[in-house]
Design a protein around this motif. Sequence first.
Motif, PDB file in Angstrom:
ATOM      1  N   VAL A   2      -7.694 -63.980  30.566  1.00 20.31           N
ATOM      2  CA  VAL A   2      -7.000 -65.306  31.455  1.00 20.31           C
ATOM      3  C   VAL A   2      -6.996 -64.472  32.902  1.00 20.31           C
ATOM      4  CG1 VAL A   2      -4.845 -66.392  32.184  1.00 20.31           C
ATOM      5  CG2 VAL A   2      -5.443 -66.332  29.817  1.00 20.31           C
ATOM      6  N   TRP A   3      -6.688 -63.318  32.938  1.00 21.31           N
ATOM      7  CA  TRP A   3      -6.558 -62.626  34.281  1.00 21.31           C
ATOM      8  C   TRP A   3      -8.114 -62.887  34.881  1.00 21.31           C
ATOM      9  CZ3 TRP A   3      -2.972 -61.218  37.634  1.00 21.31           C
ATOM     10  CH2 TRP A   3      -3.323 -60.514  38.625  1.00 21.31           C
ATOM     11  N   HIS A  28       2.449 -58.135  32.227  1.00 20.33           N
ATOM     12  CA  HIS A  28       1.467 -57.518  31.138  1.00 20.33           C
ATOM     13  C   HIS A  28       0.058 -57.224  31.477  1.00 20.33           C
ATOM     14  CE1 HIS A  28       4.970 -59.095  28.900  1.00 20.33           C
ATOM     15  NE2 HIS A  28       4.667 -58.410  27.777  1.00 20.33           N
ATOM     16  N   VAL A  29      -0.223 -57.440  32.659  1.00 21.67           N
ATOM     17  CA  VAL A  29      -1.635 -57.106  33.040  1.00 21.67           C
ATOM     18  C   VAL A  29      -1.532 -55.711  33.715  1.00 21.67           C
ATOM     19  CG1 VAL A  29      -3.321 -57.644  34.663  1.00 21.67           C
ATOM     20  CG2 VAL A  29      -2.277 -59.419  33.563  1.00 21.67           C
ATOM     21  N   LYS A  30      -2.693 -54.764  33.379  1.00 24.82           N
ATOM     22  CA  LYS A  30      -2.659 -53.440  33.714  1.00 24.82           C
ATOM     23  C   LYS A  30      -2.735 -53.465  35.193  1.00 24.82           C
ATOM     24  CE  LYS A  30      -5.115 -51.525  29.517  1.00 24.82           C
ATOM     25  NZ  LYS A  30      -6.207 -51.265  29.033  1.00 24.82           N
ATOM     26  N   ILE A  31      -1.828 -52.414  35.718  1.00 23.90           N
ATOM     27  CA  ILE A  31      -1.758 -52.307  37.263  1.00 23.90           C
ATOM     28  C   ILE A  31      -3.083 -51.848  37.969  1.00 23.90           C
ATOM     29  CG2 ILE A  31      -1.238 -49.707  36.886  1.00 23.90           C
ATOM     30  CD1 ILE A  31       0.494 -52.271  39.403  1.00 23.90           C
ATOM     31  N   GLY A  32      -3.910 -50.976  37.323  1.00 20.85           N
ATOM     32  CA  GLY A  32      -5.298 -50.658  37.769  1.00 20.85           C
ATOM     33  C   GLY A  32      -5.991 -52.004  38.094  1.00 20.85           C
ATOM     34  N   LEU A  33      -5.854 -52.899  37.198  1.00 23.16           N
ATOM     35  CA  LEU A  33      -6.637 -54.209  37.117  1.00 23.16           C
ATOM     36  C   LEU A  33      -6.050 -54.925  38.257  1.00 23.16           C
ATOM     37  CD1 LEU A  33      -8.972 -56.000  36.231  1.00 23.16           C
ATOM     38  CD2 LEU A  33      -7.296 -56.898  34.550  1.00 23.16           C
ATOM     39  N   VAL A  84      -4.527 -53.948  40.850  1.00 30.10           N
ATOM     40  CA  VAL A  84      -4.765 -53.389  42.445  1.00 30.10           C
ATOM     41  C   VAL A  84      -6.359 -53.613  42.794  1.00 30.10           C
ATOM     42  CG1 VAL A  84      -5.117 -51.133  43.684  1.00 30.10           C
ATOM     43  CG2 VAL A  84      -2.975 -51.554  42.024  1.00 30.10           C
ATOM     44  N   TYR A  85      -7.247 -53.251  41.740  1.00 28.92           N
ATOM     45  CA  TYR A  85      -8.826 -53.722  41.967  1.00 28.92           C
ATOM     46  C   TYR A  85      -8.841 -55.098  42.438  1.00 28.92           C
ATOM     47  CZ  TYR A  85     -13.597 -53.851  41.794  1.00 28.92           C
ATOM     48  OH  TYR A  85     -14.888 -53.992  42.064  1.00 28.92           O
ATOM     49  N   SER A  86      -8.162 -56.067  41.703  1.00 29.92           N
ATOM     50  CA  SER A  86      -8.464 -57.585  42.014  1.00 29.92           C
ATOM     51  C   SER A  86      -7.923 -57.896  43.422  1.00 29.92           C
ATOM     52  CB  SER A  86      -7.555 -58.329  40.960  1.00 29.92           C
ATOM     53  OG  SER A  86      -8.002 -58.121  39.755  1.00 29.92           O
ATOM     54  N   ILE A  87      -6.910 -57.307  43.867  1.00 26.74           N
ATOM     55  CA  ILE A  87      -6.567 -57.369  45.105  1.00 26.74           C
ATOM     56  C   ILE A  87      -7.500 -57.100  46.011  1.00 26.74           C
ATOM     57  CG2 ILE A  87      -4.718 -56.940  47.070  1.00 26.74           C
ATOM     58  CD1 ILE A  87      -2.471 -57.167  44.667  1.00 26.74           C
ATOM     59  N   LEU A  88      -7.973 -55.650  45.901  1.00 28.13           N
ATOM     60  CA  LEU A  88      -9.128 -55.064  46.893  1.00 28.13           C
ATOM     61  C   LEU A  88     -10.314 -55.757  46.669  1.00 28.13           C
ATOM     62  CD1 LEU A  88      -8.440 -51.088  45.906  1.00 28.13           C
ATOM     63  CD2 LEU A  88      -7.810 -52.514  47.938  1.00 28.13           C
ATOM     64  N   ALA A  89     -10.549 -56.407  45.617  1.00 27.88           N
ATOM     65  CA  ALA A  89     -11.807 -57.289  45.462  1.00 27.88           C
ATOM     66  C   ALA A  89     -11.783 -58.439  46.354  1.00 27.88           C
ATOM     67  CB  ALA A  89     -12.335 -57.515  43.837  1.00 27.88           C
ATOM     68  N   LEU A  90     -10.519 -59.064  46.343  1.00 27.92           N
ATOM     69  CA  LEU A  90     -10.457 -60.107  47.056  1.00 27.92           C
ATOM     70  C   LEU A  90     -10.693 -60.049  48.526  1.00 27.92           C
ATOM     71  CD1 LEU A  90      -9.248 -63.084  47.963  1.00 27.92           C
ATOM     72  CD2 LEU A  90      -6.957 -62.430  47.768  1.00 27.92           C
ATOM     73  N   PHE A  91      -9.970 -58.935  49.107  1.00 33.89           N
ATOM     74  CA  PHE A  91     -10.373 -58.674  50.450  1.00 33.89           C
ATOM     75  C   PHE A  91     -11.813 -58.165  50.834  1.00 33.89           C
ATOM     76  CE2 PHE A  91      -5.883 -58.521  50.345  1.00 33.89           C
ATOM     77  CZ  PHE A  91      -5.324 -58.895  51.607  1.00 33.89           C
ATOM     78  N   VAL A  92     -12.354 -57.401  49.907  1.00 35.81           N
ATOM     79  CA  VAL A  92     -13.900 -57.112  50.192  1.00 35.81           C
ATOM     80  C   VAL A  92     -14.766 -58.243  50.047  1.00 35.81           C
ATOM     81  CG1 VAL A  92     -15.888 -56.108  49.058  1.00 35.81           C
ATOM     82  CG2 VAL A  92     -13.753 -54.808  49.231  1.00 35.81           C
ATOM     83  N   SER A  93     -14.718 -59.275  49.154  1.00 31.28           N
ATOM     84  CA  SER A  93     -15.410 -60.537  48.997  1.00 31.28           C
ATOM     85  C   SER A  93     -15.058 -61.222  50.259  1.00 31.28           C
ATOM     86  CB  SER A  93     -14.989 -61.186  47.697  1.00 31.28           C
ATOM     87  OG  SER A  93     -14.976 -60.464  46.586  1.00 31.28           O
ATOM     88  N   LEU A  94     -13.954 -61.446  50.583  1.00 32.67           N
ATOM     89  CA  LEU A  94     -13.569 -62.366  51.779  1.00 32.67           C
ATOM     90  C   LEU A  94     -14.423 -61.825  52.985  1.00 32.67           C
ATOM     91  CD1 LEU A  94     -12.335 -64.809  52.964  1.00 32.67           C
ATOM     92  CD2 LEU A  94     -10.261 -63.395  53.190  1.00 32.67           C
ATOM     93  N   TYR A 120     -12.559 -48.418  34.684  1.00 21.66           N
ATOM     94  CA  TYR A 120     -11.784 -48.530  35.890  1.00 21.66           C
ATOM     95  C   TYR A 120     -12.644 -47.507  37.051  1.00 21.66           C
ATOM     96  CZ  TYR A 120      -8.151 -51.040  33.995  1.00 21.66           C
ATOM     97  OH  TYR A 120      -7.245 -52.398  33.509  1.00 21.66           O
ATOM     98  N   LEU A 121     -13.036 -46.224  36.358  1.00 16.98           N
ATOM     99  CA  LEU A 121     -13.610 -45.647  37.205  1.00 16.98           C
ATOM    100  C   LEU A 121     -14.789 -45.872  37.726  1.00 16.98           C
ATOM    101  CD1 LEU A 121     -13.719 -42.461  38.480  1.00 16.98           C
ATOM    102  CD2 LEU A 121     -14.722 -41.581  36.339  1.00 16.98           C
TER     103      LEU A 121
END
Length: 287
Positions: free
Chosen positions: A58-59, A144-149, A151-161, A242-243
């Motif tokens: 879902v995430w 319940h979502v892994k913190i690494g995922l 953090v990456y999702s937030i970074l990916a949003l800013f990079v994509s934008l 993740y690495l």
Amino acid sequence: MNFKMKQLLAVARHEFFYQIKSFSYWILVFIPLIIITALFRYANLTIDFHNSDFINMVWGLSIPILTFLFCFIYVGMIANSVARDKTSKLSEMLMSIVDAKEQINGKMLGIYMLLSCQIIFYIIFIFCLSKIMHNNFLFIFISHVKIGLIVYSILALFVSLFIFLAMTVQFACFITDTSQISSATMPPMFLMMEIFVMSLLYYAPGMNEVNGLLLMIYFTCLFPPVGSMLTPPLMASGNISYLFAYSTLIIQLIIIYILYIKSIHVFKYGLLSNKKKNIFIEGFKFR
């Protein structure tokens, strides 16, 4: 604070307050809120929080949708901003006062300020809605979502934008009439839609046998660095580590910097050019 920093903040502040007073901007902001309210009110939101694979799926589906939504809003916004300066001849005056680099940085900073405010507004809205309807499923789900995922999702949003904004600027600065705005937004929108569809296809029924093909496309998408839009689904499904994901993000940031330097030259050349040109050809030219 040096003079260039003051210029950058002045451009960012002007962009922020101009857009936040726009009625069309608030329409785009409120559309997702209507959908969220409908989900809280009418949808059956029973989730098995012990099923980590389902939560990750879902995430992995939600992040590309949110990224597409935010990019869709702000790509059109920066195209209108550049076109407004160009067609009103304001750009020629600004160029003599504010360097092209400060103008681009200021406009993008203003966009990111709007994005940050929009995300905070959504969090507050969902929190209030959860209290009113006595339903905290969304906050429980995120926990319940892994913190690494996350953090990456937030970074990916800013990079994509960032990459879509930089691409849009390169086309929008060659506009000679406001009716050409749609032409300036078409190339980044087309690329955005392509990656968005691939992200959704990854979880589509019957697509397991072509996941290898999607992985190959993912590597191709590292340039331009819109692979960050496809990475969260791959991470959520466990197909890449993740690495590896964070390593590719560093590579994408390097590529973004190269494209950013190019966009400054194109922006400066395009704003000072009053000749009617083919927007697509000029935007893709390397200077």
